[in-house]
Design a protein around this motif. Sequence first.
Motif, PDB file in Angstrom:
ATOM      1  N   THR A 207      -1.432   0.316   2.874  1.00 45.85           N
ATOM      2  CA  THR A 207      -0.042   0.080   2.464  1.00 45.85           C
ATOM      3  C   THR A 207       0.608  -1.114   3.170  1.00 45.85           C
ATOM      4  O   THR A 207       1.805  -1.338   3.031  1.00 45.85           O
ATOM      5  CB  THR A 207       0.801   1.340   2.741  1.00 45.85           C
ATOM      6  OG1 THR A 207       0.749   1.640   4.147  1.00 45.85           O
ATOM      7  CG2 THR A 207       0.264   2.534   1.965  1.00 45.85           C
ATOM      8  N   ASP A 209       0.650  -4.201   2.579  1.00 43.97           N
ATOM      9  CA  ASP A 209       1.219  -5.214   1.690  1.00 43.97           C
ATOM     10  C   ASP A 209       2.285  -4.665   0.754  1.00 43.97           C
ATOM     11  O   ASP A 209       2.797  -5.397  -0.106  1.00 43.97           O
ATOM     12  CB  ASP A 209       0.107  -5.859   0.840  1.00 43.97           C
ATOM     13  CG  ASP A 209      -0.881  -6.649   1.672  1.00 43.97           C
ATOM     14  OD1 ASP A 209      -0.456  -7.208   2.699  1.00 43.97           O
ATOM     15  OD2 ASP A 209      -2.062  -6.701   1.300  1.00 43.97           O
ATOM     16  N   PHE A 210       2.635  -3.393   0.900  1.00 53.00           N
ATOM     17  CA  PHE A 210       3.546  -2.814  -0.081  1.00 53.00           C
ATOM     18  C   PHE A 210       4.966  -3.349   0.060  1.00 53.00           C
ATOM     19  O   PHE A 210       5.602  -3.715  -0.930  1.00 53.00           O
ATOM     20  CB  PHE A 210       3.556  -1.292   0.035  1.00 53.00           C
ATOM     21  CG  PHE A 210       4.454  -0.629  -0.966  1.00 53.00           C
ATOM     22  CD1 PHE A 210       4.094  -0.564  -2.292  1.00 53.00           C
ATOM     23  CD2 PHE A 210       5.684  -0.098  -0.583  1.00 53.00           C
ATOM     24  CE1 PHE A 210       4.927   0.022  -3.246  1.00 53.00           C
ATOM     25  CE2 PHE A 210       6.523   0.491  -1.518  1.00 53.00           C
ATOM     26  CZ  PHE A 210       6.144   0.550  -2.852  1.00 53.00           C
ATOM     27  N   ALA A 211       5.493  -3.405   1.278  1.00 56.32           N
ATOM     28  CA  ALA A 211       6.873  -3.827   1.482  1.00 56.32           C
ATOM     29  C   ALA A 211       7.104  -5.250   0.985  1.00 56.32           C
ATOM     30  O   ALA A 211       8.122  -5.544   0.338  1.00 56.32           O
ATOM     31  CB  ALA A 211       7.246  -3.716   2.959  1.00 56.32           C
ATOM     32  N   ALA A 212       6.171  -6.146   1.257  1.00 52.56           N
ATOM     33  CA  ALA A 212       6.363  -7.550   0.902  1.00 52.56           C
ATOM     34  C   ALA A 212       5.931  -7.871  -0.526  1.00 52.56           C
ATOM     35  O   ALA A 212       6.549  -8.710  -1.196  1.00 52.56           O
ATOM     36  CB  ALA A 212       5.595  -8.436   1.881  1.00 52.56           C
ATOM     37  N   ARG A 213       4.888  -7.210  -1.010  1.00 53.37           N
ATOM     38  CA  ARG A 213       4.304  -7.605  -2.296  1.00 53.37           C
ATOM     39  C   ARG A 213       4.261  -6.486  -3.324  1.00 53.37           C
ATOM     40  O   ARG A 213       3.825  -6.699  -4.461  1.00 53.37           O
ATOM     41  CB  ARG A 213       2.886  -8.143  -2.064  1.00 53.37           C
ATOM     42  CG  ARG A 213       2.821  -9.315  -1.095  1.00 53.37           C
ATOM     43  CD  ARG A 213       1.379  -9.637  -0.709  1.00 53.37           C
ATOM     44  NE  ARG A 213       0.544  -9.930  -1.866  1.00 53.37           N
ATOM     45  CZ  ARG A 213      -0.787  -9.997  -1.831  1.00 53.37           C
ATOM     46  NH1 ARG A 213      -1.421  -9.785  -0.678  1.00 53.37           N
ATOM     47  NH2 ARG A 213      -1.477 -10.266  -2.905  1.00 53.37           N
ATOM     48  N   GLY A 214       4.681  -5.278  -2.943  1.00 53.27           N
ATOM     49  CA  GLY A 214       4.598  -4.158  -3.876  1.00 53.27           C
ATOM     50  C   GLY A 214       3.174  -3.809  -4.228  1.00 53.27           C
ATOM     51  O   GLY A 214       2.882  -3.351  -5.342  1.00 53.27           O
ATOM     52  N   LYS A 237      -0.724  -1.996  -8.104  1.00 55.08           N
ATOM     53  CA  LYS A 237       0.586  -2.627  -7.940  1.00 55.08           C
ATOM     54  C   LYS A 237       1.559  -2.133  -9.006  1.00 55.08           C
ATOM     55  O   LYS A 237       1.199  -1.341  -9.883  1.00 55.08           O
ATOM     56  CB  LYS A 237       0.460  -4.145  -7.986  1.00 55.08           C
ATOM     57  CG  LYS A 237      -0.308  -4.707  -9.176  1.00 55.08           C
ATOM     58  CD  LYS A 237      -0.541  -6.202  -8.977  1.00 55.08           C
ATOM     59  CE  LYS A 237      -1.352  -6.794 -10.115  1.00 55.08           C
ATOM     60  NZ  LYS A 237      -1.629  -8.226  -9.930  1.00 55.08           N
ATOM     61  N   VAL A 242       4.262   2.149  -6.686  1.00 58.34           N
ATOM     62  CA  VAL A 242       5.500   2.839  -6.316  1.00 58.34           C
ATOM     63  C   VAL A 242       5.326   4.348  -6.440  1.00 58.34           C
ATOM     64  O   VAL A 242       5.780   5.113  -5.573  1.00 58.34           O
ATOM     65  CB  VAL A 242       6.665   2.360  -7.209  1.00 58.34           C
ATOM     66  CG1 VAL A 242       7.911   3.218  -6.978  1.00 58.34           C
ATOM     67  CG2 VAL A 242       6.978   0.896  -6.924  1.00 58.34           C
ATOM     68  N   MET A 245       3.283   5.630  -3.500  1.00 56.45           N
ATOM     69  CA  MET A 245       4.067   5.583  -2.270  1.00 56.45           C
ATOM     70  C   MET A 245       5.151   6.649  -2.260  1.00 56.45           C
ATOM     71  O   MET A 245       5.442   7.253  -1.210  1.00 56.45           O
ATOM     72  CB  MET A 245       4.686   4.196  -2.101  1.00 56.45           C
ATOM     73  CG  MET A 245       3.684   3.110  -1.725  1.00 56.45           C
ATOM     74  SD  MET A 245       2.791   3.450  -0.184  1.00 56.45           S
ATOM     75  CE  MET A 245       4.147   3.421   1.005  1.00 56.45           C
ATOM     76  N   ASP A 246       5.764   6.930  -3.410  1.00 53.34           N
ATOM     77  CA  ASP A 246       6.762   8.006  -3.490  1.00 53.34           C
ATOM     78  C   ASP A 246       6.137   9.344  -3.132  1.00 53.34           C
ATOM     79  O   ASP A 246       6.729  10.153  -2.405  1.00 53.34           O
ATOM     80  CB  ASP A 246       7.356   8.064  -4.898  1.00 53.34           C
ATOM     81  CG  ASP A 246       8.375   6.970  -5.143  1.00 53.34           C
ATOM     82  OD1 ASP A 246       8.793   6.319  -4.167  1.00 53.34           O
ATOM     83  OD2 ASP A 246       8.748   6.767  -6.320  1.00 53.34           O
ATOM     84  N   THR A 249       5.320   9.404   0.683  1.00 50.40           N
ATOM     85  CA  THR A 249       6.522   9.479   1.515  1.00 50.40           C
ATOM     86  C   THR A 249       7.211  10.830   1.409  1.00 50.40           C
ATOM     87  O   THR A 249       7.505  11.480   2.421  1.00 50.40           O
ATOM     88  CB  THR A 249       7.504   8.362   1.118  1.00 50.40           C
ATOM     89  OG1 THR A 249       6.856   7.096   1.246  1.00 50.40           O
ATOM     90  CG2 THR A 249       8.733   8.384   2.020  1.00 50.40           C
TER      91      THR A 249
END
Length: 350
Positions: A207, A209-214, A237, A242, A245-246, A249
């Motif tokens: 994960t 690269d998720f914050a910057a690149r999704g 992607k 998303v 990741m949901d 989290t």
Amino acid sequence: MKPPVSPPALPLPQALSDEDEAALSDLFRKGTPENTLRAWERDLLYIAAWKRARFGAELAWPEEERVALRFVLDHAVDLSDTPGPAQEAALALIGAGLRRTLDCPAPATLDRRIASWRAFHRMRNLPSPFEAPLVAAARIKARRAAAKPRQPKSPRPLTREVLERLLATCDGTFRGLRDRAILMLAFASGGRRRSEVTALYREDIGTADFAARGLIWVRLLETKTTRKDEAPRLPLKGRAAVAVMDWITQAGISAGPLFRPVSQADRVLARGLRPDALRHILRHRLKEAGLPEDYATPHGLRAGFLTQAALDGAPLAAAMKLSLHRSVVQAQKYYADVEIEDNPATDLLG
């Protein structure tokens, strides 16, 4: 109607010999995929039981050509109305739970068992009896005699349009979050097999690269076409990333199995999903979407990915990089199934 025939009570092997177990262990150490090992073990157990029932003898290394020929001939016909030694052996296998019916096995099943038998000859550096001209010719004729039209693994491919209907039934509960994430990951990462999806661990999801690149990365430790030392990393992607990741989290998945059972009280359990869980999830979502539960199987996600790639005009080579197909011929079948009027090449002039 003929009275049912009782399987003869013949002593059949219920486990592999020490020598065969040692051979399997040697293969495992060499990095053979676990699924392949299990298939070889099942096939060798079947073959050993068949020879015991048919000839009253154990497997020989190398095996005699006459035994290999008889194996091909016995598995190239329907034995329902063919009394004799071949039918008696088949009934013994049914009684031992190693065979289901007296019907002629599918050519692919016969080919797989022969491939397993040949593999064990190669391990011992011995010639295979299936290379003999007479046996090879019998195999070709048996395959042609039993040939049937190719049946898809799923009644229908789950293309994007159908998948959207399923995703629309996933609410904000843990069950909804999980089902949305697992369906989107299975489709968008190249049409993953159900065993690959349910075997994923949180540690397999990158994960960074998720914050910057999704973008997240999915590591597959073992697939049908790759080994553990070749673990591919596949990108995920957009909405699919998303959704995963949901789930991670909100369900608090910090380690261990990525996808987990959810209780009726909507509580996420600690253990992982069973290998057939994706089938149950898919059937539930199909029903919720107003479609028949047998509309498609989990393989429909794999077929749907390649079919959608063809509909969208994605090059076959690009789709194969995600699906991890090694055979161009196999992957091409999904592209060939796209109706000619839906082929993007028909719109080159707009």
